[in-house]
Write an enzyme that holds these catalytic residues in place. Structure first.
Site, PDB file in Angstrom:
ATOM      1  CD  GLU A  29      39.790  35.783  54.370  1.00  0.00           C
ATOM      2  OE1 GLU A  29      40.685  36.092  55.182  1.00  0.00           O
ATOM      3  OE2 GLU A  29      40.012  35.149  53.321  1.00  0.00           O
ATOM      4  CG  ASP A  86      43.624  27.947  59.082  1.00  0.00           C
ATOM      5  OD1 ASP A  86      43.183  29.116  59.036  1.00  0.00           O
ATOM      6  OD2 ASP A  86      44.720  27.611  58.621  1.00  0.00           O
ATOM      7  CG  HIS A 144      36.721  32.833  50.556  1.00  0.00           C
ATOM      8  ND1 HIS A 144      37.599  32.027  51.226  1.00  0.00           N
ATOM      9  CD2 HIS A 144      36.999  34.093  50.963  1.00  0.00           C
ATOM     10  CE1 HIS A 144      38.376  32.757  52.008  1.00  0.00           C
ATOM     11  NE2 HIS A 144      38.020  34.020  51.882  1.00  0.00           N
ATOM     12  CG  ASP A 158      44.378  35.717  48.068  1.00  0.00           C
ATOM     13  OD1 ASP A 158      45.500  36.209  47.827  1.00  0.00           O
ATOM     14  OD2 ASP A 158      44.163  34.963  49.039  1.00  0.00           O
ATOM     15  CE1 TYR A 196      43.779  32.040  47.298  1.00  0.00           C
ATOM     16  CE2 TYR A 196      44.535  29.917  48.082  1.00  0.00           C
ATOM     17  CZ  TYR A 196      43.867  31.099  48.301  1.00  0.00           C
ATOM     18  OH  TYR A 196      43.288  31.337  49.516  1.00  0.00           O
ATOM     19  NE  ARG A 227      43.834  39.600  53.136  1.00  0.00           N
ATOM     20  CZ  ARG A 227      42.851  38.936  53.738  1.00  0.00           C
ATOM     21  NH1 ARG A 227      41.811  39.579  54.259  1.00  0.00           N
ATOM     22  NH2 ARG A 227      42.899  37.628  53.830  1.00  0.00           N
ATOM     23  CD  GLU A 252      46.923  35.466  53.579  1.00  0.00           C
ATOM     24  OE1 GLU A 252      45.899  36.095  53.252  1.00  0.00           O
ATOM     25  OE2 GLU A 252      47.126  34.296  53.260  1.00  0.00           O
ATOM     26  CD  GLU A 305      43.761  38.048  50.414  1.00  0.00           C
ATOM     27  OE1 GLU A 305      42.554  38.170  50.142  1.00  0.00           O
ATOM     28  OE2 GLU A 305      44.185  37.165  51.165  1.00  0.00           O
ATOM     29  CG  HIS A 342      44.340  35.807  57.132  1.00  0.00           C
ATOM     30  ND1 HIS A 342      45.067  34.749  57.620  1.00  0.00           N
ATOM     31  CD2 HIS A 342      43.940  35.447  55.890  1.00  0.00           C
ATOM     32  CE1 HIS A 342      45.120  33.794  56.695  1.00  0.00           C
ATOM     33  NE2 HIS A 342      44.446  34.192  55.642  1.00  0.00           N
ATOM     34  CG  HIS A 361      47.646  32.364  48.067  1.00  0.00           C
ATOM     35  ND1 HIS A 361      48.555  31.380  48.382  1.00  0.00           N
ATOM     36  CD2 HIS A 361      46.839  32.475  49.125  1.00  0.00           C
ATOM     37  CE1 HIS A 361      48.295  30.917  49.589  1.00  0.00           C
ATOM     38  NE2 HIS A 361      47.260  31.564  50.064  1.00  0.00           N
TER      39      HIS A 361
HETATM   40 CO    CO Z   1      44.916  35.425  51.439  1.00  0.00          CO
END
Ligand code: CO
Length: 336
Positions: A271, A248, A52, A142, A83, A215, A194, A168, A244, A144
């Site tokens: 990713e 976290d 990223h 992405d 985003y 994903r 995701e 994405e 994904h 989002h």
């Molecule tokens: Co995403």
């Protein structure tokens, strides 16, 4: 864990995933085989990963892409302002948001974004990146799920010229009915999934050839066992995997991805956000990146352990306002 009659919820699925991944690990240790061998064996030696980058300006994003290119990465996800907004992790954002957006009176605290401004900024960003970096480097982006569906259709068309590796989450899971229109109007490769929990969310998209990369967050659907079935469903429809992999997920979760990546013929990309020194200390056996590929350590099972004594040094802490829900300029709270 409750009764699995009430199935397909994310909480139950994540709990099942913990057991599922532990069982694959135990079975691998009993068989003295890495999990990728239990899954049928390696299709490849390492899994190509994407990193990223972000930045406040197109030039800053370009410089950050170049840093990863120098390390051997060939796939980079590019965002400007995370985003596409005035997005921070907490704190009173109104000072800077007020300058950027046309807010109402008494605006609530939050992280603001303007979907139309985001689209314009993103075209400028990719104009800059392609003219400065060329087309050799694979770029991803992405959304989002931050666009109205018809704007998402147009966005995919406009982004086609930048030849993304994939685009994405262009739509929210609730809006998957719009994928048919996105698909009919552009050849921008589409990645999705995701937030999926239930097989009915992806079956139609896969069998209808509406997406190019699945994903799914594999603990969200119940672990390695259901994820390998998803990959098998995708293969005859030309859909590749891109599990994904946000920050976290524990290194054990990353190892689960990697074993699937190595043993899945229709693997697309992984990713990957890297590991901190503390994570490497608590999870001995972390996979390693070399020249843009992620490699496992080839030990039996998932090849990764948890050092509980080391973990005691890092107790969980509560982050207030860690992730503020985003707001439109008029203060409307949105989920993305
Ligand atoms: Co995403």
């Amino acid at each position: 864990m409750g009764s699995s009659y009430w199935r397909n919820g994310p909480v139950l699925n994540n709990a099942i995933s913990g057991v599922d991944e532990a069982l694959w690990d135990i079975k691998g240790k009993l068989a003295n085989m890495p999990v990728y061998d239990l899954l049928g064996g390696k299709c490849r030696q390492g899994a190509a990963v994407y990193r990223h980058v972000d930045g406040a300006t197109p030039e800053e994003v370009e410089n950050n892409v170049r840093k990863y290119m120098e390390q051997g990465y060939r796939y980079v996800r590019c965002q400007q302002g995370v985003y596409g907004g005035n997005m921070t992790m907490g704190g009173n954002m109104l000072g800077s948001a007020g300058k950027q957006f046309h807010l109402t009176e008494n605006p609530p605290i939050g992280a603001y974004f303007d979907p139309k401004q985001y689209m314009k900024n993103t075209y400028k960003l990719f104009d800059h990146l392609r003219s400065s970096l060329g087309f050799e480097i694979e770029l991803l982006h992405d959304v989002h799920e931050r666009l109205a569906p018809i704007d998402a259709v147009r966005f995919a068309k406009e982004m086609e010229q930048y030849r993304l590796f994939f685009l994405e989450d262009i739509l929210a899971p609730e809006q998957i009915g719009w994928f048919k229109m996105v698909r009919s109007q552009s050849a921008t490769p589409i990645a999705m999934g995701e937030l999926f929990n239930n097989p009915l969310e992806w079956e139609g998209l896969v069998t209808g050839r509406m997406i190019d990369f699945i994903r799914i967050h594999i603990s969200q659907i119940g672990g390695i066992t259901p994820a390998r079935k998803v990959a098998a469903l995708c293969e005859p429809f030309g859909v590749r995997t891109a599990w994904h992999g946000p920050n976290d997920i524990t290194p054990a979760g990353v190892a689960a991805h990697l074993h699937l990546d190595l043993a899945t013929s229709n693997f697309g990309i992984q990713e990957f956000v890297g590991f901190t020194e503390q994570e490497k200390e608590v999870f001995p056996g972390c996979p390693e990146v070399r020249d843009g590929y992620l490699y496992p350590n080839d030990k039996p099972g998932l090849g990764i352990d948890i050092d509980e004594e080391a973990a005691k040094k890092y107790p969980c802490t509560y982050h207030e306002n860690r992730w503020l829900w985003a707001r439109l300029p008029d203060g409307t709270s949105v989920r993305a």
